[in-house]
Enzyme design. Structure first.
Site, PDB file in Angstrom:
ATOM      1  N   LYS A   1      45.395   6.209  26.106  1.00  0.00           N
ATOM      2  CA  LYS A   1      44.277   5.159  26.669  1.00  0.00           C
ATOM      3  C   LYS A   1      43.511   5.735  27.454  1.00  0.00           C
ATOM      4  O   LYS A   1      42.055   5.187  27.349  1.00  0.00           O
ATOM      5  CB  LYS A   1      45.180   3.912  27.141  1.00  0.00           C
ATOM      6  CG  LYS A   1      46.208   3.348  26.425  1.00  0.00           C
ATOM      7  CD  LYS A   1      45.701   2.728  25.040  1.00  0.00           C
ATOM      8  CE  LYS A   1      46.777   1.687  24.601  1.00  0.00           C
ATOM      9  NZ  LYS A   1      47.894   2.238  23.840  1.00  0.00           N
TER      10      LYS A   1
HETATM   11  C1  LIG Z   1      48.444   1.799  22.809  1.00  0.00           C
HETATM   12  C2  LIG Z   1      49.833   2.802  22.445  1.00  0.00           C
HETATM   13  C3  LIG Z   1      49.882   2.979  21.396  1.00  0.00           C
HETATM   14  C4  LIG Z   1      49.693   2.257  19.829  1.00  0.00           C
HETATM   15  O1  LIG Z   1      48.303   2.630  19.568  1.00  0.00           O
HETATM   16  P1  LIG Z   1      47.139   1.619  18.994  1.00  0.00           P
HETATM   17  O2  LIG Z   1      45.818   2.111  18.990  1.00  0.00           O
HETATM   18  O3  LIG Z   1      47.364   0.327  19.289  1.00  0.00           O
HETATM   19  O4  LIG Z   1      47.801   1.649  17.500  1.00  0.00           O
HETATM   20  C5  LIG Z   1      51.186   3.867  21.034  1.00  0.00           C
HETATM   21  N1  LIG Z   1      51.594   4.630  21.754  1.00  0.00           N
HETATM   22  C6  LIG Z   1      51.362   4.431  23.151  1.00  0.00           C
HETATM   23  C7  LIG Z   1      52.007   5.278  24.377  1.00  0.00           C
HETATM   24  C8  LIG Z   1      50.294   3.517  23.519  1.00  0.00           C
HETATM   25  O5  LIG Z   1      49.981   3.310  24.857  1.00  0.00           O
END
Ligand SMILES: *Cc1c(COP(=O)(O)O)cnc(C)c1O
Length: 455
Positions: A109
């Site tokens: 993120k």
């Molecule tokens: C947000 C997140 C996901 C999922 O990603 P998307 O873009 O919502 O499909 C998977 N793993 C982790 C550790 C995340 O923080």
């Protein structure tokens, strides 16, 4: 580049308009009118930051010069702890892991939210607006947003998390930030309750008149373009003719970014989606049935989602960019909590993606097996992808995405391997600091008055 909405393809908005709006007023998501094409050969031997400029610039070229974009990108990735930003490691022949946990909060993120916050800072004075960022988190988005926006002028940030339902590391990453523009709210409820309050406040006219509310979840297009970069990067590091990716998915943001890279000319052969037991994406793509079930809690909480917002972007593409059919699909879906796609859409989805739904037991086993066989420690989200990677064969490289650092999910790691992960120094520092958060009842009006008192 101009932007349309998945529910109104006649819209013609600028990048700055869609940046602050996040979600279109018709309920749709923003997409560019066309896909810019890149020449792969011209991208070789660039640093991550140089590559990011080339990938992102076509989407913002009207508003941001390459020089200014370079400053935004350099600022966004300067605090990452690995010089390669997103290193690729190999565990076996044609089996690779793209590591995306070198940002300040140890999940992928950061790659998007650091960029988003610097974009806001760049665009704000020009738009003469003061922003209120409001978002709900099941853990990773909230901490990444708080560390990206802390101390930013003219931006206040309110992040809701479900009280006592995020991991201790995730909570401390949020609540130990003391900047005056950051407000941590623990809601006595679950993640869906938090999301519901956020959605209600976004359509509250009174609040909208008093402040400019902005969403920072992955419906924001700017987040997705930042994620496109590391797919190009992985391909350039491995340097084969074609490439396959495995992407652990929840809200469909990360894997849609991979498909954007493909639309821009990246030679991706196959995109494989790993979900956990919340398998609506698996069912939508493999059976054509999009059916909303109750969310179950799994070992990969950031993927505990039933309605994946960004899937609408893919459906728009798979319907031949037909916003009328998207309106129809979501009207029916909100009425019946279920929708079956016609053959054309289903065939197109299957030509883009393959899928696997991975159970809790399989997740635990993958963590164990990858550690024993390859001495590699994976977090439970990453492990859903590695469960798939272990089975893959063939002559093309398979790259599975590592979405977070294993130390963020110590309990699950201990369960799988018998010992807790070693906390990196930058994570253990959160355990020495005092925490600050406001615990509220599950009620939107209480939150609304708290926001109004503090902006
Ligand atoms: C947000 C997140 C996901 C999922 O990603 P998307 O873009 O919502 O499909 C998977 N793993 C982790 C550790 C995340 O923080």
């Amino acid at each position: 580049m101009k932007y349309l909405s998945t529910r109104n393809s006649n819209l013609d908005l600028s990048f700055f308009e869609i940046l602050f709006q996040g979600l279109s007023k018709d309920g749709g998501l923003f997409l560019p009118h066309e896909w810019p094409a890149l020449d792969i050969n011209s991208l070789k031997n660039k640093t991550y930051e140089e590559l990011a400029i080339e990938v992102i610039h076509p989407y913002v070229s009207v508003e941001i010069s390459k020089n200014d974009l370079k400053k935004i990108i350099d600022e966004s990735y300067k605090n990452f702890s690995n010089p390669k930003i997103a290193p690729v490691t190999t565990i076996d022949q044609n089996k690779y892991i793209l590591e995306l946990f070198y940002g300040p909060t140890f999940s992928f993120k950061d790659y998007a939210l650091q960029f988003l916050s610097n974009l806001f800072t760049y665009a704000l004075p020009k738009a003469s607006k003061k922003l209120t960022v409001l978002g709900a988190t099941s853990g990773d988005t909230g901490s990444a947003a708080i560390h990206a926006f802390r101390g930013k002028q003219d931006i206040n940030v309110f992040i809701l998390h479900p009280y006592k339902r995020v991991s201790e590391v995730q909570r401390r990453q949020m609540t130990t930030v003391k900047d005056e523009n950051i407000f941590n709210i623990a809601i006595k409820g679950n993640f869906d309750d938090c999301q519901k309050i956020v959605k209600e406040l976004f359509i509250d006219d009174d609040l909208q008149q008093k402040t400019s509310l902005t969403a920072i979840n992955s419906i924001n297009w700017a987040r997705l373009i930042a994620q496109v970069v590391y797919y190009f990067w992985a391909f350039l590091q491995i340097d084969e003719k074609e490439i396959n990716f495995i992407v652990p998915s929840g809200n469909f943001g990360n894997v849609f970014s991979a498909n954007v890279a493909k639309n821009m000319g990246l030679p991706i052969n196959q995109l494989h989606i790993a979900t956990n037991q919340n398998d609506i994406l698996h069912s939508s793509i493999s059976k054509g049935l999009m059916k909303k079930n109750v969310v179950t809690q799994t070992y990969s909480p950031s993927m505990d989602i039933q309605v994946s917002s960004n899937f609408e972007r893919q459906l728009f593409e798979s319907s031949g960019r037909d916003s009328e059919s998207i309106n129809h699909i979501f009207k029916e879906f909100s009425k019946n909590n279920s929708y079956t796609f016609d053959k054309n859409i289903q065939n197109d989805l299957q030509s883009c993606y393959s899928t696997t739904a991975v159970s809790n037991d399989e997740t635990i086993n993958a963590i164990k097996e990858i550690k024993e066989k390859y001495h590699y420690l994976a977090d439970p989200h990453t492990a859903t992808g590695l469960h798939v990677l272990l089975e893959k064969e063939g002559n093309l490289p398979w790259v599975s995405l590592a979405c977070a650092h294993p130390a963020k999910f110590g309990d699950v790691i201990e369960k799988a391997t018998g010992e807790p992960p070693v906390l990196p120094k930058d994570l253990s520092k959160f355990f020495d600091k005092e925490e600050k958060m406001t615990i509220l009842n599950n009620n939107k009006d209480i939150l609304k008055s708290l926001i109004l008192q503090n902006i």
